[in-house]
Design an enzyme around this catalytic site. Structure first.
Site, PDB file in Angstrom:
ATOM      1  N   GLU A 150      59.168  24.488  83.500  1.00  0.00           N
ATOM      2  CA  GLU A 150      60.248  23.519  83.274  1.00  0.00           C
ATOM      3  C   GLU A 150      60.096  22.373  84.264  1.00  0.00           C
ATOM      4  OE1 GLU A 150      64.231  24.629  82.448  1.00  0.00           O
ATOM      5  OE2 GLU A 150      63.677  26.648  81.807  1.00  0.00           O
ATOM      6  N   LYS A 208      50.990  36.776  79.294  1.00  0.00           N
ATOM      7  CA  LYS A 208      52.201  36.034  79.647  1.00  0.00           C
ATOM      8  C   LYS A 208      53.063  36.799  80.643  1.00  0.00           C
ATOM      9  CE  LYS A 208      55.738  33.225  79.464  1.00  0.00           C
ATOM     10  NZ  LYS A 208      55.733  31.944  80.178  1.00  0.00           N
ATOM     11  N   PHE A 255      53.624  28.569  96.049  1.00  0.00           N
ATOM     12  CA  PHE A 255      54.637  29.571  95.741  1.00  0.00           C
ATOM     13  C   PHE A 255      54.872  30.558  96.893  1.00  0.00           C
ATOM     14  CE2 PHE A 255      52.960  28.100  91.677  1.00  0.00           C
ATOM     15  CZ  PHE A 255      54.112  27.610  91.126  1.00  0.00           C
ATOM     16  N   CYS A 311      63.472  32.485  82.360  1.00  0.00           N
ATOM     17  CA  CYS A 311      62.221  33.208  82.113  1.00  0.00           C
ATOM     18  C   CYS A 311      61.949  34.315  83.130  1.00  0.00           C
ATOM     19  CB  CYS A 311      61.056  32.227  82.083  1.00  0.00           C
ATOM     20  SG  CYS A 311      61.114  31.084  80.695  1.00  0.00           S
ATOM     21  N   LYS A 328      64.501  37.563  83.566  1.00  0.00           N
ATOM     22  CA  LYS A 328      64.610  38.450  82.411  1.00  0.00           C
ATOM     23  C   LYS A 328      63.244  38.979  81.977  1.00  0.00           C
ATOM     24  CE  LYS A 328      63.395  35.542  78.760  1.00  0.00           C
ATOM     25  NZ  LYS A 328      62.514  35.812  77.614  1.00  0.00           N
TER      26      LYS A 328
END
Length: 436
Positions: free
Chosen positions: A150, A206, A251, A262, A265
């Protein structure tokens, strides 16, 4: 190529607009009439950099349109399914209601040779189940996971760092992979890795990527917990270990943790699916990652309470940020809003500001006070907490200017994004996450 995109939420709307921008004829389909009306008018229903421009261009060119009528999918060669897979209300598993409904609704309009390309994040095994319903139509199911960030979703769709296609074995799988290569021709031509694999691997790519990212973020937040009781500085620690090329610095920013629609969950659904498969112990660490992540929100609240003398009751607290990350108006599982709500529950007078997410936040938590102008939100504050690292706060707000607005020079840096030395030199009491 004619394409349909089933589901025009965050993923689907971006995908439809991006595909039209590279020359395809695209129809976006969704059951939400209000959303479709907005998109048809060329208005993005959420904030995402560059999306508005793509919508305007795509609709003006005639290559992009939106509808609530699933029959409009007829005639498309590739049908992308990008609906949501939220967490089940009574557990951690993914709710596949929308995926199943989208595929079942599409089936009557499929023709032999069509490709149904799933993009939703689903538990491993889902694609194989869906293929049993799609195959009798003569169409082929492939799994083509998305890897969008995003705030950078348009770029990640048009110029991804990799493309993954889970296909069935045999000639139909080879043909499906070739069709997807045509769909993504600009990326394939420039050499973007195009990985062809089976359904299960594509689904796992993913969730494994999300799990790894969540683990890295949670690891440095766990180190912040140790730093807080030893006097160490987690930011220097992250810099030092980040020089190791096997680890890397990205990160490894300690703070109040991750949120959004995302990561939280998806790691819960992954753990739930592993348990269903009898391998829950393999990803048991994800439960602890989730717990670490939630504890950082507790710590941020505790720091504000500590900074304001042990109580925030009737204290003016300004919260800088509402979206779960910058360059977005997404407030789903937002750590920023969670912290604000908790401070409100402790009796603080909470004022929230955010460049994009105020309307969404107000709709979710109307009990809080919202001010669009940053400086107005800071005026009269007894304490400030930075919870979303927008440039408006981390780069453009100087400690001297902020000091001219507030009542108390107390700031909690929930993202460790400020220059601690500069703020302390300007007379502020600075509190970081995992910093002395």
């Amino acid at each position: 190529m004619r394409l349909s995109v089933i589901g025009c939420g965050y993923l689907g709307a971006v995908h439809a607009a991006a595909m039209a921008s590279i020359g395809h004829e695209v129809v976006g389909i969704d059951v939400d009439a209000r959303k479709i009306a907005s998109l048809s008018a060329g208005e993005a229903p959420f904030f995402e950099p560059e999306l508005q421009e793509l919508l305007t261009e795509g609709i003006a060119s005639g290559r992009l349109r939106f509808t609530t009528d699933m029959a409009e999918a007829r005639g498309a060669v590739v049908h992308f399914v990008g609906v949501g897979t939220p967490q089940q209300k009574d557990g951690y598993a993914a709710d596949l209601t929308y995926v199943n409904a989208a595929v079942d609704g599409l089936i009557p309009y499929l023709a032999a040779g069509d490709i149904v390309a799933g993009k939703s994040t689903v538990p491993v095994g889902t694609a194989a189940d869906l293929a049993e319903r799609v195959t009798p139509t003569g169409a082929t199911l492939v799994w083509n996971p998305e890897f969008l960030r995003e705030g950078f979703a348009v770029k990640d769709t048009i110029d991804p760092d990799r493309l993954v296609a889970g296909v069935p074995a045999g000639p139909e799988g080879e043909r499906a992979a070739d069709l997807l290569r045509e769909v993504y021709h600009p990326s394939v031509t420039k050499g973007t890795p195009f990985i062809v694999t089976d359904y299960a691997t594509a689904e796992l790519v993913k969730v494994a990527a999300n799990a790894f990212l969540a683990t890295k973020i949670s690891f440095i937040n766990a180190m912040a917990e140790i730093a807080e009781v030893t006097g160490a500085d987690v930011t220097t620690l992250a810099d030092a270990i980040g020089h190791d090329v096997r680890i890397g610095r990205r990160f490894l920013g300690a703070g109040i943790g991750f949120g959004g629609g995302c990561l939280p969950k998806d790691i819960r659904a992954f753990a739930a699916r592993a348990e269903e498969l009898g391998r829950g112990e393999s990803v048991a660490f994800l439960r602890e990652m989730d717990a670490i992540n939630m504890r950082r929100r507790d710590r941020a609240v505790d720091l504000v309470v500590q900074a304001l003398g042990g109580s925030v009751f009737k204290k003016n607290v300004t919260v800088l940020g509402a979206a779960f990350k910058p360059h977005s108006d997404d407030i789903r599982d937002s750590p920023a809003l969670d912290v604000a709500v908790r401070l409100h529950g402790l009796g603080a007078w909470v004022t929230i500001t955010d460049p994009q997410a105020i309307d969404n936040a107000r709709a979710r938590h109307p009990q809080l006070n919202y001010v669009a102008d940053r400086d107005e939100a800071l005026r009269g504050a007894d304490g400030v907490i930075v919870v979303t690292e927008w440039d408006e706060y981390r780069r453009q707000l100087t400690p001297e200017h902020a000091a001219s607005l507030v009542t108390g020079r107390v700031i909690v840096d929930g993202r460790n994004c400020l220059d601690a030395a500069a703020w302390r030199a300007a007379g502020w009491q600075y509190y970081g996450m995992g910093r002395p």
